[in-house]
Design an enzyme around this catalytic site. Structure first.
Site, PDB file in Angstrom:
ATOM      1  N   SER A 143     -36.198 -27.509 -17.695  1.00 36.07           N
ATOM      2  CA  SER A 143     -37.051 -25.958 -17.735  1.00 36.07           C
ATOM      3  C   SER A 143     -36.796 -24.433 -17.932  1.00 36.07           C
ATOM      4  O   SER A 143     -35.887 -25.044 -18.612  1.00 36.07           O
ATOM      5  CB  SER A 143     -37.155 -25.310 -15.696  1.00 36.07           C
ATOM      6  OG  SER A 143     -37.955 -24.338 -15.347  1.00 36.07           O
ATOM      7  N   TYR A 156     -32.317 -23.914  -7.533  1.00 36.96           N
ATOM      8  CA  TYR A 156     -33.615 -24.434  -8.847  1.00 36.96           C
ATOM      9  C   TYR A 156     -33.003 -24.026 -10.372  1.00 36.96           C
ATOM     10  O   TYR A 156     -32.960 -24.786 -10.753  1.00 36.96           O
ATOM     11  CB  TYR A 156     -35.159 -23.035  -8.983  1.00 36.96           C
ATOM     12  CG  TYR A 156     -35.864 -24.348  -9.045  1.00 36.96           C
ATOM     13  CD1 TYR A 156     -36.381 -25.477  -9.373  1.00 36.96           C
ATOM     14  CD2 TYR A 156     -36.122 -23.492 -11.053  1.00 36.96           C
ATOM     15  CE1 TYR A 156     -37.413 -26.051 -10.799  1.00 36.96           C
ATOM     16  CE2 TYR A 156     -37.148 -23.983 -12.425  1.00 36.96           C
ATOM     17  CZ  TYR A 156     -37.827 -25.855 -11.315  1.00 36.96           C
ATOM     18  OH  TYR A 156     -39.047 -25.923 -12.222  1.00 36.96           O
TER      19      TYR A 156
HETATM   20  P1  NAD Z   1     -45.159 -31.984  -8.451  1.00 31.17           P
HETATM   21  O1  NAD Z   1     -44.682 -31.128  -7.075  1.00 31.17           O
HETATM   22  O2  NAD Z   1     -46.553 -31.604  -9.145  1.00 31.17           O
HETATM   23  O3  NAD Z   1     -44.723 -33.104  -8.500  1.00 31.17           O
HETATM   24  C1  NAD Z   1     -43.006 -33.451  -8.077  1.00 31.17           C
HETATM   25  C2  NAD Z   1     -42.878 -34.736  -7.996  1.00 31.17           C
HETATM   26  O4  NAD Z   1     -41.905 -34.999  -7.682  1.00 31.17           O
HETATM   27  C3  NAD Z   1     -44.084 -35.275  -7.180  1.00 31.17           C
HETATM   28  O5  NAD Z   1     -44.349 -36.896  -7.357  1.00 31.17           O
HETATM   29  C4  NAD Z   1     -42.963 -35.778  -6.026  1.00 31.17           C
HETATM   30  O6  NAD Z   1     -43.974 -36.049  -5.065  1.00 31.17           O
HETATM   31  C5  NAD Z   1     -41.964 -36.397  -5.687  1.00 31.17           C
HETATM   32  N1  NAD Z   1     -40.697 -36.179  -5.340  1.00 31.17           N
HETATM   33  C6  NAD Z   1     -40.311 -34.792  -4.573  1.00 31.17           C
HETATM   34  N2  NAD Z   1     -39.629 -34.355  -4.134  1.00 31.17           N
HETATM   35  C7  NAD Z   1     -39.289 -36.459  -3.976  1.00 31.17           C
HETATM   36  C8  NAD Z   1     -38.038 -36.865  -3.679  1.00 31.17           C
HETATM   37  N3  NAD Z   1     -37.114 -36.694  -3.031  1.00 31.17           N
HETATM   38  N4  NAD Z   1     -38.000 -38.138  -4.375  1.00 31.17           N
HETATM   39  C9  NAD Z   1     -38.738 -38.537  -4.862  1.00 31.17           C
HETATM   40  N5  NAD Z   1     -39.542 -37.986  -5.177  1.00 31.17           N
HETATM   41  C10 NAD Z   1     -40.107 -36.554  -4.959  1.00 31.17           C
HETATM   42  O7  NAD Z   1     -44.174 -30.834  -9.227  1.00 31.17           O
HETATM   43  P2  NAD Z   1     -43.637 -30.772 -11.203  1.00 31.17           P
HETATM   44  O8  NAD Z   1     -44.701 -29.457 -11.902  1.00 31.17           O
HETATM   45  O9  NAD Z   1     -45.133 -31.920 -11.412  1.00 31.17           O
HETATM   46  O10 NAD Z   1     -43.028 -30.778 -11.345  1.00 31.17           O
HETATM   47  C11 NAD Z   1     -41.965 -32.433 -12.108  1.00 31.17           C
HETATM   48  C12 NAD Z   1     -40.489 -32.051 -12.703  1.00 31.17           C
HETATM   49  O11 NAD Z   1     -40.981 -30.356 -13.698  1.00 31.17           O
HETATM   50  C13 NAD Z   1     -39.496 -30.433 -11.910  1.00 31.17           C
HETATM   51  O12 NAD Z   1     -38.201 -30.930 -12.440  1.00 31.17           O
HETATM   52  C14 NAD Z   1     -39.836 -29.261 -11.881  1.00 31.17           C
HETATM   53  O13 NAD Z   1     -39.242 -28.589 -11.908  1.00 31.17           O
HETATM   54  C15 NAD Z   1     -40.266 -28.851 -13.422  1.00 31.17           C
HETATM   55  N6  NAD Z   1     -40.809 -28.103 -13.999  1.00 31.17           N
HETATM   56  C16 NAD Z   1     -41.843 -28.044 -13.869  1.00 31.17           C
HETATM   57  C17 NAD Z   1     -43.270 -27.109 -14.203  1.00 31.17           C
HETATM   58  C18 NAD Z   1     -43.504 -26.222 -13.800  1.00 31.17           C
HETATM   59  O14 NAD Z   1     -44.888 -25.270 -14.245  1.00 31.17           O
HETATM   60  N7  NAD Z   1     -45.303 -26.721 -12.795  1.00 31.17           N
HETATM   61  C19 NAD Z   1     -42.217 -26.117 -15.507  1.00 31.17           C
HETATM   62  C20 NAD Z   1     -40.554 -26.363 -15.648  1.00 31.17           C
HETATM   63  C21 NAD Z   1     -40.356 -27.043 -14.979  1.00 31.17           C
END
Ligand code: NAD
Length: 261
Positions: A143, A156
């Site tokens: 991130s 985080y």
């Molecule tokens: P999201 O909530 O849409 O997806 C998260 C996924 O992880 C889902 O499929 C969920 O079911 C799964 N998950 C949650 N707990 C779990 C567990 N215990 N075991 C297995 N799977 C599990 O989130 P996202 O925004 O797509 O985030 C994905 C990654 O990207 C994360 O690591 C997040 O930190 C990172 N990220 C997101 C953003 C953003 O702006 N959305 C920015 C930077 C980084």
């Protein structure tokens, strides 16, 4: 179809960025192991549609990656049932927002377990097979918060900085094994993870979710635009290509200028 014959495990791929990444890899011909939580019928539909659309094998495993033995098990299942593991995308992640002096201990443990420890256990389990094949790609979804901090996100930010560090260590260790290890550091991507933060903010300030989305961008990104899961997927595909074979140990920002400031 640059990835025909390769096998990819994308953790947390039932929604958001992970789903975008899984689709992008499948579109290049990779067989894919999906993972994450959600409605089991919807996930089954997703799995079948992806397999059909791209003519690849797609499996789903509901491993809870907060549990190290389940991380090891999903890596093994990918190897056993899909015929190896060439691409590991450690993507599953959660967020919790509170000031440090009020941050609940159990949320600290949970965020660290999924966002950092699962990345360690996944890499540890996948590396021997990749070394044996002399080819592998590990892509950790970190991130902008792996590079800079924001208030109220201690677990985080600590976990994501840890992911960037662990990525560098793995990259150095595997530098001459045909395995590259990189981190992608997205800025704001409009996924359920961010939408739930927007809903809380709108409720607290009596505004609309769309107003909060605009405010969120203004707070952090010079470019007032969300990155899409598809764009992250395209970067993962590039990192899997031969052209990217010397890119390793890099935290790659896709963040509308967030950390350039
Ligand atoms: P999201 O909530 O849409 O997806 C998260 C996924 O992880 C889902 O499929 C969920 O079911 C799964 N998950 C949650 N707990 C779990 C567990 N215990 N075991 C297995 N799977 C599990 O989130 P996202 O925004 O797509 O985030 C994905 C990654 O990207 C994360 O690591 C997040 O930190 C990172 N990220 C997101 C953003 C953003 O702006 N959305 C920015 C930077 C980084």
């Amino acid at each position: 179809m640059t990835l025909r014959g390769k096998v990819a495990l994308v953790t947390g791929s039932t929604s958001g960025i992970g789903l975008g990444v899984a689709r992008a890899l499948a579109a290049q011909g990779a067989d894919v192991m999906l993972n994450g939580f959600g409605d089991i019928r919807e996930i089954e539909t997703l799995r079948k549609e992806m397999a059909q659309e791209f003519s690849v094998n797609v499996l789903y495993d509901d491993a809870d990656l907060m549990k190290p033995e389940q991380v090891r098990a999903i890596v093994k299942r990918s190897q056993d049932e899909l015929g190896g593991l060439d691409v590991l995308v450690n993507n599953a992640g959660i967020q919790f927002v509170a000031p440090l002096d009020e941050f609940p201990d159990e949320q600290w443990e949970a965020v660290l377990a999924l966002n950092l420890s699962a990345v360690f256990h996944g890499m540890k389990a996948a590396i021997p097979g990749m070394k044996e094949k002399k080819w592998g790609r590990i892509i950790n979804i970190a991130s902008a918060h792996g590079l800079v901090a924001s208030a109220n996100k201690v677990a985080y930010v600590a976990a994501k900085h840890g992911v960037v560090g662990a990525t560098k260590v793995a990259a150095i260790e595997l530098a001459n094994d045909g395995v590259t290890v990189n981190a992608i550091c997205p800025g704001w991507v409009l996924t359920p993870l961010v939408e739930s933060q927007l809903v809380v903010r709108a409720k607290e300030s009596g505004t609309e979710v769309s107003d909060e989305a605009t405010k969120l961008l203004h707070e952090k990104q010079p470019m007032l635009k969300f990155t899409t899961p598809e764009a992250i997927g395209a970067m993962v595909v590039y990192l899997c290509s031969d052209d990217a074979q010397t890119i390793t140990g890099s935290p790659i920002s896709i963040d509308g200028g967030w950390v350039a400031q």
